[in-house]
Design a protein around this motif. Structure first.
Motif, PDB file in Angstrom:
ATOM      1  N   GLN A 110       9.282  -2.683  -9.115  1.00 16.94           N
ATOM      2  CA  GLN A 110       9.935  -3.996  -9.034  1.00 16.94           C
ATOM      3  C   GLN A 110       9.762  -4.597  -7.634  1.00 16.94           C
ATOM      4  OE1 GLN A 110      13.894  -2.883 -10.316  1.00 16.94           O
ATOM      5  NE2 GLN A 110      13.499  -3.538 -12.431  1.00 16.94           N
ATOM      6  N   GLU A 111       9.916  -3.771  -6.608  1.00 21.49           N
ATOM      7  CA  GLU A 111       9.694  -4.264  -5.233  1.00 21.49           C
ATOM      8  C   GLU A 111       8.248  -4.697  -5.043  1.00 21.49           C
ATOM      9  OE1 GLU A 111       9.895  -2.853  -0.544  1.00 21.49           O
ATOM     10  OE2 GLU A 111      10.797  -1.562  -2.071  1.00 21.49           O
ATOM     11  N   LEU A 112       7.326  -3.902  -5.557  1.00 20.41           N
ATOM     12  CA  LEU A 112       5.904  -4.233  -5.472  1.00 20.41           C
ATOM     13  C   LEU A 112       5.615  -5.569  -6.146  1.00 20.41           C
ATOM     14  CD1 LEU A 112       3.068  -3.213  -4.649  1.00 20.41           C
ATOM     15  CD2 LEU A 112       2.975  -2.034  -6.831  1.00 20.41           C
ATOM     16  N   ASN A 113       6.192  -5.773  -7.316  1.00 19.32           N
ATOM     17  CA  ASN A 113       6.005  -7.034  -8.043  1.00 19.32           C
ATOM     18  C   ASN A 113       6.541  -8.213  -7.224  1.00 19.32           C
ATOM     19  OD1 ASN A 113       5.226  -8.589 -10.318  1.00 19.32           O
ATOM     20  ND2 ASN A 113       7.362  -8.634 -10.981  1.00 19.32           N
ATOM     21  N   GLY A 114       7.714  -8.045  -6.633  1.00 22.75           N
ATOM     22  CA  GLY A 114       8.282  -9.105  -5.797  1.00 22.75           C
ATOM     23  C   GLY A 114       7.410  -9.393  -4.589  1.00 22.75           C
ATOM     24  N   ASN A 115       6.861  -8.334  -3.998  1.00 29.22           N
ATOM     25  CA  ASN A 115       5.991  -8.511  -2.835  1.00 29.22           C
ATOM     26  C   ASN A 115       4.702  -9.247  -3.197  1.00 29.22           C
ATOM     27  OD1 ASN A 115       7.840  -7.210  -1.236  1.00 29.22           O
ATOM     28  ND2 ASN A 115       6.682  -5.311  -1.056  1.00 29.22           N
ATOM     29  N   ILE A 116       4.189  -9.002  -4.369  1.00 31.49           N
ATOM     30  CA  ILE A 116       2.979  -9.707  -4.808  1.00 31.49           C
ATOM     31  C   ILE A 116       3.274 -11.196  -4.921  1.00 31.49           C
ATOM     32  CG2 ILE A 116       1.375 -10.017  -6.736  1.00 31.49           C
ATOM     33  CD1 ILE A 116       1.579  -6.927  -7.130  1.00 31.49           C
ATOM     34  N   MET A 122      10.261   9.844 -11.243  1.00 33.10           N
ATOM     35  CA  MET A 122       9.724   8.877 -12.207  1.00 33.10           C
ATOM     36  C   MET A 122      10.689   7.694 -12.365  1.00 33.10           C
ATOM     37  SD  MET A 122       6.781  10.134 -13.350  1.00 33.10           S
ATOM     38  CE  MET A 122       6.442   9.719 -15.042  1.00 33.10           C
ATOM     39  N   VAL A 123      11.982   7.985 -12.336  1.00 30.66           N
ATOM     40  CA  VAL A 123      12.991   6.924 -12.438  1.00 30.66           C
ATOM     41  C   VAL A 123      12.934   6.028 -11.199  1.00 30.66           C
ATOM     42  CG1 VAL A 123      15.488   6.485 -12.461  1.00 30.66           C
ATOM     43  CG2 VAL A 123      14.522   8.199 -13.995  1.00 30.66           C
ATOM     44  N   LYS A 124      12.698   6.614 -10.025  1.00 29.95           N
ATOM     45  CA  LYS A 124      12.599   5.833  -8.784  1.00 29.95           C
ATOM     46  C   LYS A 124      11.426   4.849  -8.832  1.00 29.95           C
ATOM     47  CE  LYS A 124      14.767   9.117  -5.644  1.00 29.95           C
ATOM     48  NZ  LYS A 124      14.560  10.004  -4.490  1.00 29.95           N
ATOM     49  N   ASN A 125      10.408   5.186  -9.620  1.00 31.04           N
ATOM     50  CA  ASN A 125       9.245   4.306  -9.716  1.00 31.04           C
ATOM     51  C   ASN A 125       9.606   2.928 -10.260  1.00 31.04           C
ATOM     52  OD1 ASN A 125       7.416   5.988  -8.566  1.00 31.04           O
ATOM     53  ND2 ASN A 125       6.332   6.517 -10.457  1.00 31.04           N
ATOM     54  N   VAL A 126      10.642   2.858 -11.083  1.00 28.54           N
ATOM     55  CA  VAL A 126      11.042   1.561 -11.638  1.00 28.54           C
ATOM     56  C   VAL A 126      11.382   0.596 -10.505  1.00 28.54           C
ATOM     57  CG1 VAL A 126      12.752   0.361 -13.053  1.00 28.54           C
ATOM     58  CG2 VAL A 126      11.824   2.555 -13.824  1.00 28.54           C
ATOM     59  N   SER A 127      12.217   1.026  -9.573  1.00 26.27           N
ATOM     60  CA  SER A 127      12.601   0.137  -8.470  1.00 26.27           C
ATOM     61  C   SER A 127      11.435  -0.107  -7.510  1.00 26.27           C
ATOM     62  CB  SER A 127      13.817   0.684  -7.719  1.00 26.27           C
ATOM     63  OG  SER A 127      13.516   1.910  -7.120  1.00 26.27           O
ATOM     64  N   ARG A 168       0.839  -1.202   0.000  1.00 26.02           N
ATOM     65  CA  ARG A 168       0.000   0.000   0.000  1.00 26.02           C
ATOM     66  C   ARG A 168       0.876   1.254   0.000  1.00 26.02           C
ATOM     67  NH1 ARG A 168      -2.695  -0.749   4.453  1.00 26.02           N
ATOM     68  NH2 ARG A 168      -4.418  -1.825   3.463  1.00 26.02           N
ATOM     69  N   ALA A 169       1.926   1.246   0.827  1.00 28.21           N
ATOM     70  CA  ALA A 169       2.838   2.391   0.897  1.00 28.21           C
ATOM     71  C   ALA A 169       3.587   2.565  -0.429  1.00 28.21           C
ATOM     72  CB  ALA A 169       3.822   2.208   2.052  1.00 28.21           C
ATOM     73  N   LEU A 170       4.012   1.462  -1.026  1.00 28.64           N
ATOM     74  CA  LEU A 170       4.709   1.532  -2.319  1.00 28.64           C
ATOM     75  C   LEU A 170       3.804   2.117  -3.399  1.00 28.64           C
ATOM     76  CD1 LEU A 170       6.573  -1.908  -2.330  1.00 28.64           C
ATOM     77  CD2 LEU A 170       7.639   0.362  -2.269  1.00 28.64           C
ATOM     78  N   ILE A 171       2.568   1.677  -3.439  1.00 31.56           N
ATOM     79  CA  ILE A 171       1.623   2.166  -4.440  1.00 31.56           C
ATOM     80  C   ILE A 171       1.380   3.665  -4.257  1.00 31.56           C
ATOM     81  CG2 ILE A 171      -0.796   2.054  -5.210  1.00 31.56           C
ATOM     82  CD1 ILE A 171      -0.592  -1.017  -4.617  1.00 31.56           C
ATOM     83  N   GLN A 172       1.246   4.100  -3.007  1.00 33.87           N
ATOM     84  CA  GLN A 172       1.075   5.532  -2.740  1.00 33.87           C
ATOM     85  C   GLN A 172       2.279   6.327  -3.247  1.00 33.87           C
ATOM     86  OE1 GLN A 172       0.286   5.505   1.534  1.00 33.87           O
ATOM     87  NE2 GLN A 172      -1.611   6.621   1.127  1.00 33.87           N
TER      88      GLN A 172
END
Length: 129
Positions: free
Chosen positions: A90-96, A82-87, A64-68
């Motif tokens: 990626q963390e969000l994807n790993g968490n899923i 915007m560049v930071k969003n890539v990482s 939730r915090a990552l998505i925000q």
């Protein structure tokens, strides 16, 4: 025409059984594991389930915090953010993937506990102990 806000309200309602509940139900409404009245079940199994659900909730809270953060970065339109969003994505994807694995483990553990309980309950009723 149907009121869509009414639909959302019903879907977001979570069933929280009280401590006097005698059956454990799946999302399909079927009873997978029945608990005889007066029995509390195996405290170790419930402690493990509780710990697992807390771990899942922790990862979901992080998501939730990552998505925000991703949304804020995207809305800012600042190139570095915007560049930071890539990482972050990626963390969000790993968490899923972690959450999927955790729920799979929870399902297996719950099924095994119910099968073990059912097997032990049947043998005790027949006097096979």
């Amino acid at each position: 025409m149907e009121d869509s806000s009414n639909h959302r309200r019903h879907k977001s309602h979570r069933h929280r059984p009280s401590t006097t509940t005698t059956t454990v139900s799946t999302t399909t409404g079927e009873s997978d594991c029945e608990v005889e009245e007066g029995e509390e079940g195996d405290p170790e199994v419930w402690a493990n389930m509780n710990r697992s659900f807390r771990q899942v909730q922790s990862v979901l809270d992080r998501n939730r915090a990552l998505i925000q953060q991703v949304n804020e970065n995207h809305q800012s339109r600042i190139p570095d953010k915007m560049v930071k969003n890539v990482s972050l994505i990626q963390e969000l994807n790993g968490n899923i993937s972690k959450v999927v694995s955790m729920y799979s483990d929870l399902n297996s553990n719950f099924t095994n506990a119910c099968q073990h309980r059912s097997k032990n309950g049947n043998s005790l009723r027949r006097g096979d102990n």
